[in-house]
Motif scaffolding. Structure first.
Motif, PDB file in Angstrom:
ATOM      1  N   PHE A  65       6.005  13.228   6.738  1.00  0.00           N
ATOM      2  CA  PHE A  65       5.733  11.999   5.987  1.00  0.00           C
ATOM      3  C   PHE A  65       4.992  12.368   4.712  1.00  0.00           C
ATOM      4  O   PHE A  65       3.950  13.012   4.751  1.00  0.00           O
ATOM      5  CB  PHE A  65       4.881  11.031   6.819  1.00  0.00           C
ATOM      6  N   ASN A  66       5.548  11.982   3.585  1.00  0.00           N
ATOM      7  CA  ASN A  66       4.948  12.288   2.282  1.00  0.00           C
ATOM      8  C   ASN A  66       4.585  11.001   1.571  1.00  0.00           C
ATOM      9  O   ASN A  66       5.389  10.084   1.508  1.00  0.00           O
ATOM     10  CB  ASN A  66       5.930  13.080   1.421  1.00  0.00           C
ATOM     11  N   TYR A  67       3.384  10.989   1.028  1.00  0.00           N
ATOM     12  CA  TYR A  67       2.972   9.794   0.299  1.00  0.00           C
ATOM     13  C   TYR A  67       2.014  10.162  -0.828  1.00  0.00           C
ATOM     14  O   TYR A  67       1.379  11.208  -0.822  1.00  0.00           O
ATOM     15  CB  TYR A  67       2.321   8.775   1.249  1.00  0.00           C
ATOM     16  N   SER A  68       1.958   9.275  -1.805  1.00  0.00           N
ATOM     17  CA  SER A  68       0.981   9.351  -2.891  1.00  0.00           C
ATOM     18  C   SER A  68       0.142   8.093  -2.815  1.00  0.00           C
ATOM     19  O   SER A  68       0.670   6.989  -2.688  1.00  0.00           O
ATOM     20  CB  SER A  68       1.673   9.409  -4.253  1.00  0.00           C
ATOM     21  N   ASP A  69      -1.162   8.272  -2.897  1.00  0.00           N
ATOM     22  CA  ASP A  69      -2.103   7.158  -2.788  1.00  0.00           C
ATOM     23  C   ASP A  69      -2.499   6.703  -4.190  1.00  0.00           C
ATOM     24  O   ASP A  69      -3.082   7.456  -4.947  1.00  0.00           O
ATOM     25  CB  ASP A  69      -3.328   7.617  -1.996  1.00  0.00           C
ATOM     26  N   TYR A  70      -2.178   5.457  -4.521  1.00  0.00           N
ATOM     27  CA  TYR A  70      -2.488   4.899  -5.832  1.00  0.00           C
ATOM     28  C   TYR A  70      -3.725   4.009  -5.802  1.00  0.00           C
ATOM     29  O   TYR A  70      -3.970   3.251  -6.734  1.00  0.00           O
ATOM     30  CB  TYR A  70      -1.289   4.095  -6.351  1.00  0.00           C
ATOM     31  N   SER A  71      -4.488   4.072  -4.746  1.00  0.00           N
ATOM     32  CA  SER A  71      -5.685   3.235  -4.629  1.00  0.00           C
ATOM     33  C   SER A  71      -6.716   3.618  -5.671  1.00  0.00           C
ATOM     34  O   SER A  71      -6.768   4.759  -6.119  1.00  0.00           O
ATOM     35  CB  SER A  71      -6.293   3.401  -3.230  1.00  0.00           C
ATOM     36  N   HIS A 110       5.045   5.780  -2.362  1.00  0.00           N
ATOM     37  CA  HIS A 110       3.949   5.476  -3.280  1.00  0.00           C
ATOM     38  C   HIS A 110       3.254   4.230  -2.734  1.00  0.00           C
ATOM     39  O   HIS A 110       3.834   3.148  -2.715  1.00  0.00           O
ATOM     40  CB  HIS A 110       4.477   5.240  -4.690  1.00  0.00           C
ATOM     41  N   VAL A 111       2.013   4.415  -2.275  1.00  0.00           N
ATOM     42  CA  VAL A 111       1.306   3.333  -1.597  1.00  0.00           C
ATOM     43  C   VAL A 111       0.001   2.989  -2.303  1.00  0.00           C
ATOM     44  O   VAL A 111      -0.653   3.847  -2.891  1.00  0.00           O
ATOM     45  CB  VAL A 111       1.022   3.674  -0.118  1.00  0.00           C
ATOM     46  N   PHE A 112      -0.341   1.721  -2.231  1.00  0.00           N
ATOM     47  CA  PHE A 112      -1.656   1.246  -2.645  1.00  0.00           C
ATOM     48  C   PHE A 112      -2.331   0.768  -1.377  1.00  0.00           C
ATOM     49  O   PHE A 112      -1.786  -0.087  -0.661  1.00  0.00           O
ATOM     50  CB  PHE A 112      -1.551   0.098  -3.653  1.00  0.00           C
ATOM     51  N   ILE A 113      -3.495   1.321  -1.076  1.00  0.00           N
ATOM     52  CA  ILE A 113      -4.223   0.935   0.124  1.00  0.00           C
ATOM     53  C   ILE A 113      -5.430   0.099  -0.292  1.00  0.00           C
ATOM     54  O   ILE A 113      -6.355   0.601  -0.922  1.00  0.00           O
ATOM     55  CB  ILE A 113      -4.677   2.165   0.931  1.00  0.00           C
ATOM     56  N   SER A 114      -5.371  -1.165   0.041  1.00  0.00           N
ATOM     57  CA  SER A 114      -6.480  -2.065  -0.247  1.00  0.00           C
ATOM     58  C   SER A 114      -7.588  -1.799   0.759  1.00  0.00           C
ATOM     59  O   SER A 114      -7.334  -1.653   1.951  1.00  0.00           O
ATOM     60  CB  SER A 114      -6.007  -3.512  -0.111  1.00  0.00           C
ATOM     61  N   HIS A 115      -8.804  -1.736   0.274  1.00  0.00           N
ATOM     62  CA  HIS A 115      -9.916  -1.449   1.168  1.00  0.00           C
ATOM     63  C   HIS A 115     -11.220  -1.807   0.474  1.00  0.00           C
ATOM     64  O   HIS A 115     -11.262  -1.999  -0.731  1.00  0.00           O
ATOM     65  CB  HIS A 115      -9.930   0.033   1.553  1.00  0.00           C
ATOM     66  N   SER A 116     -12.236  -1.864   1.252  1.00  0.00           N
ATOM     67  CA  SER A 116     -13.578  -2.097   0.727  1.00  0.00           C
ATOM     68  C   SER A 116     -14.331  -0.787   0.808  1.00  0.00           C
ATOM     69  O   SER A 116     -14.310  -0.119   1.849  1.00  0.00           O
ATOM     70  CB  SER A 116     -14.281  -3.151   1.593  1.00  0.00           C
ATOM     71  N   TRP A 117     -14.996  -0.402  -0.270  1.00  0.00           N
ATOM     72  CA  TRP A 117     -15.758   0.850  -0.214  1.00  0.00           C
ATOM     73  C   TRP A 117     -16.941   0.720   0.743  1.00  0.00           C
ATOM     74  O   TRP A 117     -17.457   1.708   1.233  1.00  0.00           O
ATOM     75  CB  TRP A 117     -16.214   1.268  -1.609  1.00  0.00           C
ATOM     76  N   GLU A 127      -7.421  -5.292 -13.839  1.00  0.00           N
ATOM     77  CA  GLU A 127      -6.397  -4.577 -14.598  1.00  0.00           C
ATOM     78  C   GLU A 127      -6.130  -3.195 -14.001  1.00  0.00           C
ATOM     79  O   GLU A 127      -4.985  -2.743 -13.945  1.00  0.00           O
ATOM     80  CB  GLU A 127      -6.811  -4.458 -16.067  1.00  0.00           C
ATOM     81  N   ALA A 128      -7.176  -2.517 -13.534  1.00  0.00           N
ATOM     82  CA  ALA A 128      -7.017  -1.201 -12.910  1.00  0.00           C
ATOM     83  C   ALA A 128      -6.216  -1.334 -11.611  1.00  0.00           C
ATOM     84  O   ALA A 128      -5.309  -0.524 -11.347  1.00  0.00           O
ATOM     85  CB  ALA A 128      -8.376  -0.572 -12.630  1.00  0.00           C
ATOM     86  N   ILE A 129      -6.523  -2.347 -10.824  1.00  0.00           N
ATOM     87  CA  ILE A 129      -5.792  -2.567  -9.571  1.00  0.00           C
ATOM     88  C   ILE A 129      -4.327  -2.864  -9.873  1.00  0.00           C
ATOM     89  O   ILE A 129      -3.426  -2.336  -9.220  1.00  0.00           O
ATOM     90  CB  ILE A 129      -6.453  -3.697  -8.749  1.00  0.00           C
ATOM     91  N   GLU A 130      -4.094  -3.686 -10.875  1.00  0.00           N
ATOM     92  CA  GLU A 130      -2.716  -4.015 -11.258  1.00  0.00           C
ATOM     93  C   GLU A 130      -1.957  -2.760 -11.691  1.00  0.00           C
ATOM     94  O   GLU A 130      -0.803  -2.556 -11.304  1.00  0.00           O
ATOM     95  CB  GLU A 130      -2.725  -5.054 -12.379  1.00  0.00           C
ATOM     96  N   ARG A 131      -2.602  -1.896 -12.478  1.00  0.00           N
ATOM     97  CA  ARG A 131      -1.961  -0.636 -12.904  1.00  0.00           C
ATOM     98  C   ARG A 131      -1.631   0.254 -11.714  1.00  0.00           C
ATOM     99  O   ARG A 131      -0.642   0.970 -11.723  1.00  0.00           O
ATOM    100  CB  ARG A 131      -2.870   0.137 -13.863  1.00  0.00           C
ATOM    101  N   MET A 132      -2.468   0.207 -10.690  1.00  0.00           N
ATOM    102  CA  MET A 132      -2.244   1.029  -9.504  1.00  0.00           C
ATOM    103  C   MET A 132      -1.137   0.452  -8.618  1.00  0.00           C
ATOM    104  O   MET A 132      -0.349   1.199  -8.043  1.00  0.00           O
ATOM    105  CB  MET A 132      -3.527   1.157  -8.687  1.00  0.00           C
ATOM    106  N   ILE A 133      -1.056  -0.854  -8.501  1.00  0.00           N
ATOM    107  CA  ILE A 133      -0.062  -1.490  -7.634  1.00  0.00           C
ATOM    108  C   ILE A 133       1.333  -1.453  -8.251  1.00  0.00           C
ATOM    109  O   ILE A 133       2.327  -1.259  -7.544  1.00  0.00           O
ATOM    110  CB  ILE A 133      -0.477  -2.944  -7.292  1.00  0.00           C
ATOM    111  N   ARG A 134       1.417  -1.621  -9.551  1.00  0.00           N
ATOM    112  CA  ARG A 134       2.714  -1.746 -10.224  1.00  0.00           C
ATOM    113  C   ARG A 134       3.718  -0.649  -9.847  1.00  0.00           C
ATOM    114  O   ARG A 134       4.868  -0.954  -9.515  1.00  0.00           O
ATOM    115  CB  ARG A 134       2.512  -1.806 -11.740  1.00  0.00           C
ATOM    116  N   PRO A 135       3.363   0.647  -9.855  1.00  0.00           N
ATOM    117  CA  PRO A 135       4.368   1.679  -9.536  1.00  0.00           C
ATOM    118  C   PRO A 135       4.577   1.923  -8.033  1.00  0.00           C
ATOM    119  O   PRO A 135       5.423   2.730  -7.653  1.00  0.00           O
ATOM    120  CB  PRO A 135       3.805   2.930 -10.199  1.00  0.00           C
ATOM    121  N   CYS A 136       3.840   1.215  -7.191  1.00  0.00           N
ATOM    122  CA  CYS A 136       3.924   1.461  -5.750  1.00  0.00           C
ATOM    123  C   CYS A 136       5.119   0.754  -5.127  1.00  0.00           C
ATOM    124  O   CYS A 136       5.586  -0.262  -5.625  1.00  0.00           O
ATOM    125  CB  CYS A 136       2.652   0.976  -5.066  1.00  0.00           C
TER     126      CYS A 136
END
Length: 134
Positions: A32-38, A6-13, A56-65
């Motif tokens: 390799f299996n992954y779920s993207d929480y970005s 479970h990954v969060f990928i930080s990036h700029s749109w 808050e949205a970013i925090e919700r996405m990072i928390r389970p990663c």
């Protein structure tokens, strides 16, 4: 069966091509299996929300990663969100993997200083680091 990462990928749109290349690279890596929480590009918080709502949205996405991945292009240093994402990752004790963009000569010292691991733009290096840190 390999572990689901479970990954969060930080990036700029603004630089979403690097994000797209990374997700395609991971998606196409056999075994390799992954779920993207970005935060997805089409999320209305990204375009219409307040800074507080986006944090808050970013925090919700990072928390389970299990890991936070940051593309360490020099543009990261100038992103107001990179500091918040690093802070959230550290608050929740999530390891940070910095990926140096392919062919880059300059990278973000902010990201590299916060990283638990730094790798070059190489499929096997990235996958190995995710497996090790997650």
């Amino acid at each position: 069966m390999s572990k689901q990462h479970h990954v969060f990928i930080s990036h700029s749109w603004t630089y979403s091509d690097a994000y797209d290349r990374l997700t395609n690279l991971l998606k196409n890596r056999p075994g390799f299996n992954y779920s993207d929480y970005s935060v997805p590009k089409n999320d209305p918080i990204h375009t219409n929300g307040t800074d507080k709502e986006l944090k808050e949205a970013i925090e919700r996405m990072i928390r389970p990663c299990g890991i936070v991945i940051i593309l360490a292009g020099v543009y990261s240093t100038y992103s107001k969100w990179i500091y918040k994402e690093i802070g959230i990752a550290q608050e929740y004790r999530k390891p940070i993997l910095a990926i140096e963009p392919w062919g880059s000569e300059k990278t973000s010292s902010v990201v590299k200083n916060a990283a638990d691991r730094i790798v070059k733009w190489n499929t096997e290096s990235i996958v190995a680091a995710i497996r090790e840190l997650d």
